[in-house]
Scaffold this motif. Structure first.
Motif, PDB file in Angstrom:
ATOM      1  N   GLU A  82       0.826  -1.216   0.000  1.00  0.00           N
ATOM      2  CA  GLU A  82       0.000   0.000   0.000  1.00  0.00           C
ATOM      3  C   GLU A  82       0.857   1.261   0.000  1.00  0.00           C
ATOM      4  N   LEU A  83       1.915   1.272   0.800  1.00  0.00           N
ATOM      5  CA  LEU A  83       2.789   2.442   0.838  1.00  0.00           C
ATOM      6  C   LEU A  83       3.480   2.674  -0.505  1.00  0.00           C
ATOM      7  N   ILE A  84       3.893   1.604  -1.146  1.00  0.00           N
ATOM      8  CA  ILE A  84       4.535   1.734  -2.460  1.00  0.00           C
ATOM      9  C   ILE A  84       3.541   2.287  -3.473  1.00  0.00           C
ATOM     10  N   LEU A  85       2.335   1.757  -3.483  1.00  0.00           N
ATOM     11  CA  LEU A  85       1.320   2.246  -4.424  1.00  0.00           C
ATOM     12  C   LEU A  85       0.965   3.710  -4.168  1.00  0.00           C
ATOM     13  N   GLU A  86       0.819   4.089  -2.903  1.00  0.00           N
ATOM     14  CA  GLU A  86       0.419   5.452  -2.559  1.00  0.00           C
ATOM     15  C   GLU A  86       1.515   6.479  -2.806  1.00  0.00           C
ATOM     16  N   LEU A 128      -2.237   1.332  15.192  1.00  0.00           N
ATOM     17  CA  LEU A 128      -1.889   2.599  15.843  1.00  0.00           C
ATOM     18  C   LEU A 128      -0.392   2.888  15.724  1.00  0.00           C
ATOM     19  N   ASP A 129       0.430   1.875  15.953  1.00  0.00           N
ATOM     20  CA  ASP A 129       1.874   2.050  15.783  1.00  0.00           C
ATOM     21  C   ASP A 129       2.196   2.401  14.335  1.00  0.00           C
ATOM     22  N   LEU A 130       1.503   1.773  13.412  1.00  0.00           N
ATOM     23  CA  LEU A 130       1.739   2.035  11.997  1.00  0.00           C
ATOM     24  C   LEU A 130       1.449   3.490  11.653  1.00  0.00           C
ATOM     25  N   SER A 131       0.351   4.017  12.155  1.00  0.00           N
ATOM     26  CA  SER A 131       0.007   5.407  11.830  1.00  0.00           C
ATOM     27  C   SER A 131       1.055   6.369  12.383  1.00  0.00           C
ATOM     28  N   ILE A 132       1.649   6.029  13.512  1.00  0.00           N
ATOM     29  CA  ILE A 132       2.683   6.871  14.114  1.00  0.00           C
ATOM     30  C   ILE A 132       3.994   6.780  13.339  1.00  0.00           C
ATOM     31  N   MET A 133       4.337   5.584  12.865  1.00  0.00           N
ATOM     32  CA  MET A 133       5.651   5.367  12.261  1.00  0.00           C
ATOM     33  C   MET A 133       5.627   5.289  10.735  1.00  0.00           C
ATOM     34  N   GLU A 134       4.487   5.582  10.124  1.00  0.00           N
ATOM     35  CA  GLU A 134       4.368   5.477   8.666  1.00  0.00           C
ATOM     36  C   GLU A 134       5.388   6.343   7.941  1.00  0.00           C
ATOM     37  N   ASN A 135       5.581   7.583   8.396  1.00  0.00           N
ATOM     38  CA  ASN A 135       6.543   8.472   7.739  1.00  0.00           C
ATOM     39  C   ASN A 135       7.965   7.932   7.816  1.00  0.00           C
ATOM     40  N   GLU A 136       8.304   7.293   8.920  1.00  0.00           N
ATOM     41  CA  GLU A 136       9.636   6.705   9.062  1.00  0.00           C
ATOM     42  C   GLU A 136       9.846   5.573   8.059  1.00  0.00           C
ATOM     43  N   ILE A 137       8.825   4.757   7.865  1.00  0.00           N
ATOM     44  CA  ILE A 137       8.915   3.658   6.896  1.00  0.00           C
ATOM     45  C   ILE A 137       9.061   4.220   5.489  1.00  0.00           C
ATOM     46  N   VAL A 138       8.237   5.207   5.139  1.00  0.00           N
ATOM     47  CA  VAL A 138       8.312   5.823   3.809  1.00  0.00           C
ATOM     48  C   VAL A 138       9.699   6.434   3.617  1.00  0.00           C
ATOM     49  N   GLY A 139      10.223   7.066   4.654  1.00  0.00           N
ATOM     50  CA  GLY A 139      11.565   7.643   4.579  1.00  0.00           C
ATOM     51  C   GLY A 139      12.629   6.602   4.282  1.00  0.00           C
ATOM     52  N   LYS A 140      12.542   5.443   4.919  1.00  0.00           N
ATOM     53  CA  LYS A 140      13.505   4.368   4.659  1.00  0.00           C
ATOM     54  C   LYS A 140      13.400   3.891   3.214  1.00  0.00           C
ATOM     55  N   ILE A 141      12.185   3.833   2.685  1.00  0.00           N
ATOM     56  CA  ILE A 141      12.004   3.409   1.295  1.00  0.00           C
ATOM     57  C   ILE A 141      12.573   4.468   0.348  1.00  0.00           C
ATOM     58  N   VAL A 142      12.367   5.754   0.656  1.00  0.00           N
ATOM     59  CA  VAL A 142      12.924   6.843  -0.164  1.00  0.00           C
ATOM     60  C   VAL A 142      14.446   6.743  -0.195  1.00  0.00           C
ATOM     61  N   ILE A 143      15.054   6.521   0.953  1.00  0.00           N
ATOM     62  CA  ILE A 143      16.521   6.386   1.013  1.00  0.00           C
ATOM     63  C   ILE A 143      16.968   5.190   0.181  1.00  0.00           C
ATOM     64  N   LEU A 145      15.433   3.819  -2.418  1.00  0.00           N
ATOM     65  CA  LEU A 145      15.273   4.129  -3.834  1.00  0.00           C
ATOM     66  C   LEU A 145      16.346   5.111  -4.310  1.00  0.00           C
ATOM     67  N   SER A 146      16.659   6.097  -3.483  1.00  0.00           N
ATOM     68  CA  SER A 146      17.702   7.080  -3.831  1.00  0.00           C
ATOM     69  C   SER A 146      19.059   6.411  -3.948  1.00  0.00           C
ATOM     70  N   ASP A 147      19.371   5.541  -2.990  1.00  0.00           N
ATOM     71  CA  ASP A 147      20.658   4.841  -3.028  1.00  0.00           C
ATOM     72  C   ASP A 147      20.796   3.943  -4.254  1.00  0.00           C
ATOM     73  N   ASN A 148      19.666   3.538  -4.803  1.00  0.00           N
ATOM     74  CA  ASN A 148      19.694   2.659  -5.984  1.00  0.00           C
ATOM     75  C   ASN A 148      19.358   3.408  -7.272  1.00  0.00           C
ATOM     76  N   GLY A 149      19.402   4.737  -7.216  1.00  0.00           N
ATOM     77  CA  GLY A 149      19.221   5.548  -8.415  1.00  0.00           C
ATOM     78  C   GLY A 149      17.815   5.609  -8.955  1.00  0.00           C
ATOM     79  N   LEU A 150      16.836   5.348  -8.112  1.00  0.00           N
ATOM     80  CA  LEU A 150      15.449   5.319  -8.587  1.00  0.00           C
ATOM     81  C   LEU A 150      14.628   6.508  -8.107  1.00  0.00           C
ATOM     82  N   GLN A 151      15.220   7.377  -7.368  1.00  0.00           N
ATOM     83  CA  GLN A 151      14.479   8.522  -6.816  1.00  0.00           C
ATOM     84  C   GLN A 151      15.085   9.806  -7.298  1.00  0.00           C
TER      85      GLN A 151
END
Length: 151
Positions: A82-86, A128-143, A145-151
């Motif tokens: 879901e996070l990847i799609l969104e 509830l934990d997910l809603s609190i930490m969602e931005n952290e997870i998205v941030g890890k995915i952004v990093i 993707l960036s490290d692999n030249g996709l962002q």
């Protein structure tokens, strides 16, 4: 992955229903997990109690399913999908189910600490934990993707 242990629980509809749900949503849990067995027995008892107290089959089934999913959190796989799609549809090619599955598996494999810091429920993640930490997870995915030249 889930493997069916042949035994007493083979005849418990709710146990098999829960196993099928967990399998189809790619939870990583052993089929002998005590929570699965406890929930399936409690669901069967809830169905029987509801019927004895005059509930229709449909009402009893609804109560049993509610009891069956007590303390079952969200699937890590579904969360990442879901996070990847969104958040990453404009960055990576997600035009098919196979592409989403590929990127979900890739992210989960390549970022092993993606869910580090979560207080885990018996099975799955607490919404509830997910809603609190969602931005952290998205941030890890952004990093990632960036490290692999996709962002």
């Amino acid at each position: 992955m889930l493997e069916i242990n042949r035994g007493l629980y083979d005849f418990n509809y709710y146990y098999l229903y829960l196993l099928q749900y967990l399998r189809s949503n790619k939870y990583e849990v052993d089929s002998d997990h005590p929570q699965l067995q406890a929930n399936s027995i409690a669901a069967l008892d809830a169905f029987e109690d509801a019927r004895r107290n005059g509930a229709t089959v449909t009402m009893a089934e609804e109560e049993a399913i509610r009891v069956l999913f007590t303390n079952i959190g969200e699937s890590e796989y579904n969360i990442i999908s879901e996070l990847i799609l969104e958040n990453f549809g404009d960055t990576i090619d997600l035009d098919s189910t196979e592409a989403v599955e590929y990127w979900t598996n890739q992210v989960m494999t390549d970022i092993p600490d993606l869910f580090e810091g979560f207080d885990r429920m018996a099975i799955g993640l607490d919404p509830l934990d997910l809603s609190i930490m969602e931005n952290e997870i998205v941030g890890k995915i952004v990093i990632y993707l960036s490290d692999n030249g996709l962002q």
